[in-house]
Design a protein around this motif. Structure first.
Motif, short mmCIF file in Angstrom:
data_model
loop_
_atom_site.label_atom_id
_atom_site.label_comp_id
_atom_site.label_asym_id
_atom_site.label_seq_id
_atom_site.Cartn_x
_atom_site.Cartn_y
_atom_site.Cartn_z
N ILE A 144 0.90 -1.17 0.00
CA ILE A 144 0.00 0.00 0.00
C ILE A 144 0.93 1.21 0.00
N ALA A 145 0.88 1.99 -1.08
CA ALA A 145 1.85 3.09 -1.20
C ALA A 145 1.27 4.43 -0.73
N GLY A 146 -0.02 4.62 -0.93
CA GLY A 146 -0.55 5.95 -0.60
C GLY A 146 -2.06 5.97 -0.47
N ILE A 147 -2.54 7.15 -0.12
CA ILE A 147 -3.97 7.37 0.09
C ILE A 147 -4.39 8.59 -0.74
N ILE A 148 -5.55 8.49 -1.37
CA ILE A 148 -6.11 9.69 -2.02
C ILE A 148 -7.44 10.04 -1.37
N PRO A 149 -7.44 10.97 -0.42
CA PRO A 149 -8.72 11.47 0.06
C PRO A 149 -9.29 12.44 -0.98
N VAL A 150 -10.60 12.40 -1.18
CA VAL A 150 -11.22 13.29 -2.17
C VAL A 150 -12.02 14.36 -1.44
N HIS A 151 -11.71 15.62 -1.70
CA HIS A 151 -12.46 16.73 -1.08
C HIS A 151 -13.73 16.94 -1.92
N LEU A 152 -14.69 16.06 -1.71
CA LEU A 152 -15.84 16.02 -2.62
C LEU A 152 -16.83 17.16 -2.39
N TYR A 153 -17.42 17.62 -3.45
CA TYR A 153 -18.46 18.68 -3.45
C TYR A 153 -17.91 20.02 -2.91
N GLY A 154 -16.59 20.12 -2.68
CA GLY A 154 -16.05 21.36 -2.13
C GLY A 154 -15.85 21.33 -0.63
N GLN A 155 -16.01 20.13 -0.01
CA GLN A 155 -15.75 20.01 1.44
C GLN A 155 -14.49 19.17 1.61
N THR A 156 -13.60 19.61 2.49
CA THR A 156 -12.38 18.82 2.65
C THR A 156 -12.66 17.56 3.46
N ALA A 157 -11.85 16.56 3.20
CA ALA A 157 -11.88 15.34 4.03
C ALA A 157 -11.27 15.70 5.39
N ASN A 158 -11.47 14.83 6.37
CA ASN A 158 -10.94 15.08 7.72
C ASN A 158 -9.45 14.73 7.74
N MET A 159 -8.63 15.71 7.42
CA MET A 159 -7.23 15.44 7.09
C MET A 159 -6.33 15.08 8.28
N ASP A 160 -6.57 15.63 9.47
CA ASP A 160 -5.65 15.33 10.60
C ASP A 160 -5.50 13.82 10.82
N PRO A 161 -6.63 13.11 11.06
CA PRO A 161 -6.45 11.67 11.28
C PRO A 161 -5.94 10.93 10.05
N ILE A 162 -6.30 11.39 8.86
CA ILE A 162 -5.81 10.70 7.64
C ILE A 162 -4.29 10.86 7.54
N LEU A 163 -3.81 12.08 7.79
CA LEU A 163 -2.37 12.32 7.71
C LEU A 163 -1.62 11.58 8.82
N GLU A 164 -2.30 11.47 9.96
CA GLU A 164 -1.66 10.77 11.09
C GLU A 164 -1.50 9.28 10.76
N ILE A 165 -2.54 8.69 10.19
CA ILE A 165 -2.48 7.26 9.80
C ILE A 165 -1.40 7.09 8.72
N ALA A 166 -1.38 8.03 7.77
CA ALA A 166 -0.39 7.94 6.68
C ALA A 166 1.03 7.99 7.23
N ALA A 167 1.26 8.87 8.19
CA ALA A 167 2.62 9.01 8.74
C ALA A 167 2.99 7.72 9.48
N ARG A 168 2.01 7.16 10.22
CA ARG A 168 2.30 5.95 11.01
C ARG A 168 2.72 4.79 10.09
N TYR A 169 2.10 4.69 8.93
CA TYR A 169 2.37 3.53 8.06
C TYR A 169 3.22 3.88 6.83
N ASN A 170 3.81 5.08 6.87
CA ASN A 170 4.72 5.42 5.79
C ASN A 170 4.04 5.52 4.42
N LEU A 171 2.86 6.11 4.40
CA LEU A 171 2.11 6.23 3.15
C LEU A 171 2.11 7.69 2.71
N PHE A 172 2.10 7.93 1.41
CA PHE A 172 1.96 9.33 0.98
C PHE A 172 0.47 9.64 0.80
#
Ligand SMILES: Cc1ncc(COP(=O)(O)O)c(C=O)c1O
Length: 402
Positions: A144-172
């Protein structure tokens, strides 16, 4: 022609006609159609608008995602995690970059990637090899190399926890910000508001004409704070060359046209005002539709986001009937999107079935997008809301009568 269109693309171009034509004259005067000062100017302006250090103009939002994935180091056979509730370009770009798609469900309130489901996916399906620093999908043995959150309809995804998970598992993380030009996210971690496209390793934008910032044709851009990523993406968009005819690798013909860049610069000057107008129309819709006996679920603007309402999407039980009812009244609507990607024919080979992503499936069956564009008048908006309410009330009384 609908009396109240879903989107009015004619008026803003008429209003800006003189400035837009001046861009064409400038390009004709120096025949600078590819690259050059107009592209560089726009890249500087858009990077600054997004609070990102760099912007690389490309030919579409799809290419923006694909080039970002490639520059982030995706390798053939890797897996990229994303949502099924998005436009197919998100996943097309993953496949085009040689990777495989792993779908995770969305959060029912924001309609964006659910960080809890992302954690669950990793905990139940993957193994982290701490020696190599790689997260591996247990069944397919793919990285698993990375994650693509989609800021759909003009609302951002909940980035803090997503970035935290990504950092923990070395994902971009590559943000699909194709519908979110100027949307903001409040990062509790950094105690600061952040712009879409400034949080991940890169952010991908589409300037398809109907977007909040739209070109007069095809165009896209990638933002990043990483100089090496920016440099790599510039090469990928231009046949793998940093210097003409010196190719470090094979790339693509994925550049942004100078005339499109010039037009985007003209329109960018109006974007903050247009976004504000969309936000105030959305808040007005919320109020007008609050009277619909709870039969209409209006978009929730989570406390951590300032949305730019690329689309105003509500949920109702019988949305096909509502769409027909509104069409009868001369009101244009859209459905974004009717069939979740994991159930599309194009992804049959992934072997998904109904029930795999229950929230996505429930949402996709009930959503309908109402007219939303900066020039929508209050009168038009009231008429839309009244028709939606009439429809909802007639349904409620029909159910009570039966
Ligand atoms: C969420 C999302 N991702 C990607 C894209 C692809 O952008 P483009 O149409 O510019 O290739 C779009 C736009 O259509 C989009 O809405």
């Amino acid at each position: 022609m609908n009396r109240i269109p879903f989107l009015d693309l004619v008026t803003p171009h008429q209003e800006l006609e003189a400035e837009l034509l001046a861009v064409v004259q400038r390009a004709f005067s120096n025949a600078g159609f590819i690259g050059g000062p107009m592209v560089e100017e726009f890249e500087r302006e858009f990077a600054s608008f997004c609070n990102a250090k760099y912007c690389v103009g490309v030919s579409s939002g799809t290419d923006a995602i694909r080039f970002a994935l490639m520059a982030a180091g995706v390798e053939a056979g890797d897996m990229i995690v994303t949502v099924s509730h998005t436009f197919i370009a998100t996943t097309e770009a993953i496949s085009q970059a040689g990777a495989h798609i792993a779908f995770v469900d969305i959060d029912e309130k924001s309609y964006t990637l659910d960080p809890k489901k992302l954690s669950q996916f990793i905990e139940t399906r993957c193994e982290f090899d701490s020696r190599s620093g790689k997260l591996i999908d247990r069944e397919s043995k793919r990285r698993i190399a990375g994650i693509i959150p989609v800021h759909l309809y003009g609302q951002t995804a909940n980035m803090d926890p997503i970035l935290e998970i990504a950092a923990r598992y070395n994902l971009f993380v590559i943000e699909d910000a194709c519908q979110a030009h100027g949307a903001e996210y409040f990062s509790k971690k950094d105690n600061a508001w952040k712009r879409a496209g400034s949080m991940g390793k890169a952010g991908a934008f589409s300037f398809y004409p109907g977007k909040n910032l739209g070109a007069c044709g095809e165009a896209g851009a990638i933002t990043t704070n990483d100089a090496a990523m920016a440099q790599q993406m510039k090469m990928i968009r231009d046949h793998g060359q940093a210097k003409k005819y010196y190719h470090d690798m094979e790339g693509y013909n994925g550049r942004l046209d100078a005339i499109q860049a010039g037009w985007l610069s003209v329109k960018l000057r109006h974007l903050a005002k247009w976004n504000e107008s969309r936000r105030s129309l959305a808040h007005r819709y919320h109020d007008l539709l609050a009277e619909a006996n709870g039969a209409v679920v209006t978009p929730l603007e989570a406390s951590w986001t300032k949305g730019v309402y690329h689309l105003y999407v509500v949920r109702v039980r019988d949305r096909e009937a509502l769409q027909a009812y509104l069409a009868e009244a001369g009101i244009g609507t859209g459905i974004h999107y009717p069939i979740p990607l994991h159930l599309q024919k194009a992804y049959q080979h992934l072997g998904h079935k109904n029930g795999d992503l229950p929230v996505t499936e429930r949402v996709a069956a009930e959503i309908i997008s109402l007219p939303m564009f900066p020039g929508l008048t209050h009168r038009q908006q009231e008429e839309v809301a009244n028709n939606v309410k009439e429809f909802a009330t007639s349904r409620v009384s029909a159910t009570q009568g039966s």
